[in-house]
Enzyme design. Structure first.
Site, short mmCIF file in Angstrom:
data_model
loop_
_atom_site.label_atom_id
_atom_site.label_comp_id
_atom_site.label_asym_id
_atom_site.label_seq_id
_atom_site.Cartn_x
_atom_site.Cartn_y
_atom_site.Cartn_z
CB SER A 245 -0.89 0.01 1.23
OG SER A 245 -0.12 0.36 2.36
CE LYS A 246 -1.35 6.31 -3.37
NZ LYS A 246 -2.81 6.26 -3.42
NE ARG A 247 0.32 0.53 6.02
CZ ARG A 247 1.04 -0.55 6.22
NH1 ARG A 247 2.15 -0.49 6.92
NH2 ARG A 247 0.66 -1.72 5.73
N GLY A 249 5.45 3.26 0.27
CA GLY A 249 6.06 4.09 -0.78
C GLY A 249 5.14 4.09 -1.99
#
Ligand code: GLU
Length: 492
Positions: A245-247, A249
């Site tokens: 996920s965006k967590r 990167g």
């Protein structure tokens, strides 16, 4: 199977995700390795969430990666008639039935089941309606969805090329909706209709679709249609083993493009998210990938997306790339940064090429050419404060750099050996380590603490420029001792 037909079927409700790109790549590799056809289909029936600009971005992403297709793009939003016809066919043969249950009633039932911790599946209220009753309700103009009539017993089984035999009791499967009451097809209806219509032989998609497949298999069987081969690709996790996920990167292909990742490197990296080439080699050419890739060799274990590995792979690709291939990419990068000079003399062109050759040995991304490598392409660069602090400490440095600048101007020819001898001679005379001068000069010439070897750097930049930059650094240092900077720092 001769001439397999595959499809990549993104929904334009988001950007091209690295997971989507991996799916596209595996479809592409399989098609290209087997004289197959790759179809591109845009699944844009969700009018609220699908956006034309996202479709454009997906196509651009695929093109940038070099994943070309042979047919399409087909747009599902333009094929609604086909889906309705299939739905009618399924109803006519008794495999589907209209459901008149109002949405509020269904919601209420579901909420009640949830409150009582019972698993909720549609209770098949409308499945029992007689033909006459259906006709009557329709005659009254009551809105209805169309549901698939799932067999009440037995199992639905299929062989997945990656996950093996998959089996689900039909009692676990809901009478799922094919057409909504507003006439919009659901994902299941449009996918099966299209895969049949486009004669798709291999359905290759993310493992998140695995739970959907028994429903689709039931539809093929109800229609008496040939089933495609299914291959579900393993999930992609972040280094912490949580779903990517965006967590972790960037997840959009476009973001990697902006970070200066080469498409070749990203392709190689994505190929290894679920597949291991023979011999376990990490860097593998596209031709070898095409020749070796096989869906049956894809692993069902979750793949881990490690951005560090991608960065490493990118630097490997940059290092190995022949100049004529690298040059246009660096040009684009420099153009974007306003550092490109379109009119070059022969000498300037040579300097540009030498600069790229020098930088490519240690660049991690294309951005490094305009970032840390800026001083190779422009006189307008600044000294990194970290580099200054580390290597511009000696109080006499200004004097030494001026002297070095002067002596370097007297060298003929301006070659590797000569420049090195000059610098080392000066260091010896001053009783200092050569490293002190080398590091200080590197900061003066590039603004960076880390850069290619100093003497190669000097030759590449050229005698005049080197002398000028050393003198400028000396001036800067003198100003720092006497000038306003010190007042700011409060030094007496
Ligand atoms: N449109 C679906 C998605 O983007 C793919 C459907 C399929 O491959 O069957 O996940």
């Amino acid at each position: 199977m001769a001439n397999p037909r595959l499809r990549f079927a993104p929904s334009p409700t988001g950007y091209l995700h690295v997971g989507g790109a991996r799916t596209a790549l595996y479809n592409w590799l399989y098609a290209r390795g087997r004289g197959g056809t790759l179809i591109l289909r845009i699944e844009d029936t969700d009018a609220d969430r699908s956006k034309p600009e996202l479709t454009a971005a997906i196509l651009e992403g695929l093109e940038w990666l070099g994943l070309d297709w042979d047919e399409g793009p087909y747009y599902q939003s333009q094929r609604l008639g086909l889906y309705r016809a299939r739905a009618a066919e399924l109803e006519q043969q008794g495999s589907a039935y209209p459901c008149f249950c109002p949405p509020e009633l269904l919601r209420e039932k579901r909420e009640r089941a949830e409150a009582e911790r019972r698993p909720w599946k549609y209770d098949r209220t409308c499945r029992q309606l007689s033909v006459d009753e259906r006709a009557r309700r329709r005659g009254e103009g009551r809105p209805s969805a169309l549901r698939f009539r799932v067999p009440e017993s037995g199992q639905t089984t299929f062989n997945d090329l990656v996950f093996g035999r998959v089996e689900l009791a039909n009692t676990e499967i809901e009478d799922f909706v094919l057409l909504r009451s507003d006439g919009q097809p659901t994902y299941h209806l449009s996918v099966v209709t299209d895969d049949l219509d486009l004669r798709v032989t291999h359905v290759v998609r993310g493992a998140d679709h695995l739970p959907n497949t028994p429903k689709q298999v039931l539809m093929y069987r109800a229609l008496g249609a040939p089933e495609p081969v299914f291959a579900h690709l393993p999930l992609i996790l972040g280094p912490d083993k949580q779903r990517l996920s965006k967590r972790h990167g960037a997840t959009a292909v476009e973001a990697y493009r902006r970070q200066g990742i080469l498409p070749e490197a990203l392709i190689n990296f994505l190929a290894l998210l679920g597949w291991t080439p023979r011999g376990g080699r990490e860097i593998i050419s596209l031709e070898e990938m095409i020749a070796q890739f096989d869906l049956a060799a894809v692993s069902k274990s979750n793949a881990v997306f490690d951005p560090e590995k991608l960065a490493w792979m990118n630097s490997e690709y940059l290092r190995r790339m022949p100049l004529e291939k690298l040059l246009p990419r660096v040009q684009a990068e420099l153009e974007a940064a306003g550092l490109w000079n379109p009119v070059l003399t022969a000498a300037e062109k040579k300097r540009l090429e030498d600069s790229i050759r020098l930088l490519q040995t240690r660049a991690r991304s294309l951005n490094d050419f305009s970032g840390s490598g800026r001083a190779f392409f422009s006189d307008d660069f600044s000294y990194s404060s970290e580099a200054r602090e580390k290597f511009w400490k000696e109080p006499q440095l200004a004097e030494w750099l001026t002297e070095l600048s002067r002596r370097l101007m007297d060298i003929h020819p301006f070659g590797l050996e000569q420049t090195e001898r000059c610098l080392r001679g000066l260091a010896e005379e001053k009783g200092i380590r050569a490293g002190v001068l080398i590091n200080a000069a590197r900061v003066a010439l590039t603004g960076q603490a880390v850069a290619p070897g100093l003497f190669e750097l000097m030759i590449t930049l050229g005698q005049q420029r080197v002398a000028r930059r050393l003198e400028k650094a000396a001036t800067d240092l003198r100003q720092a001792i006497t000038g306003p900077l010190n007042e700011v720092k409060g030094t007496p």
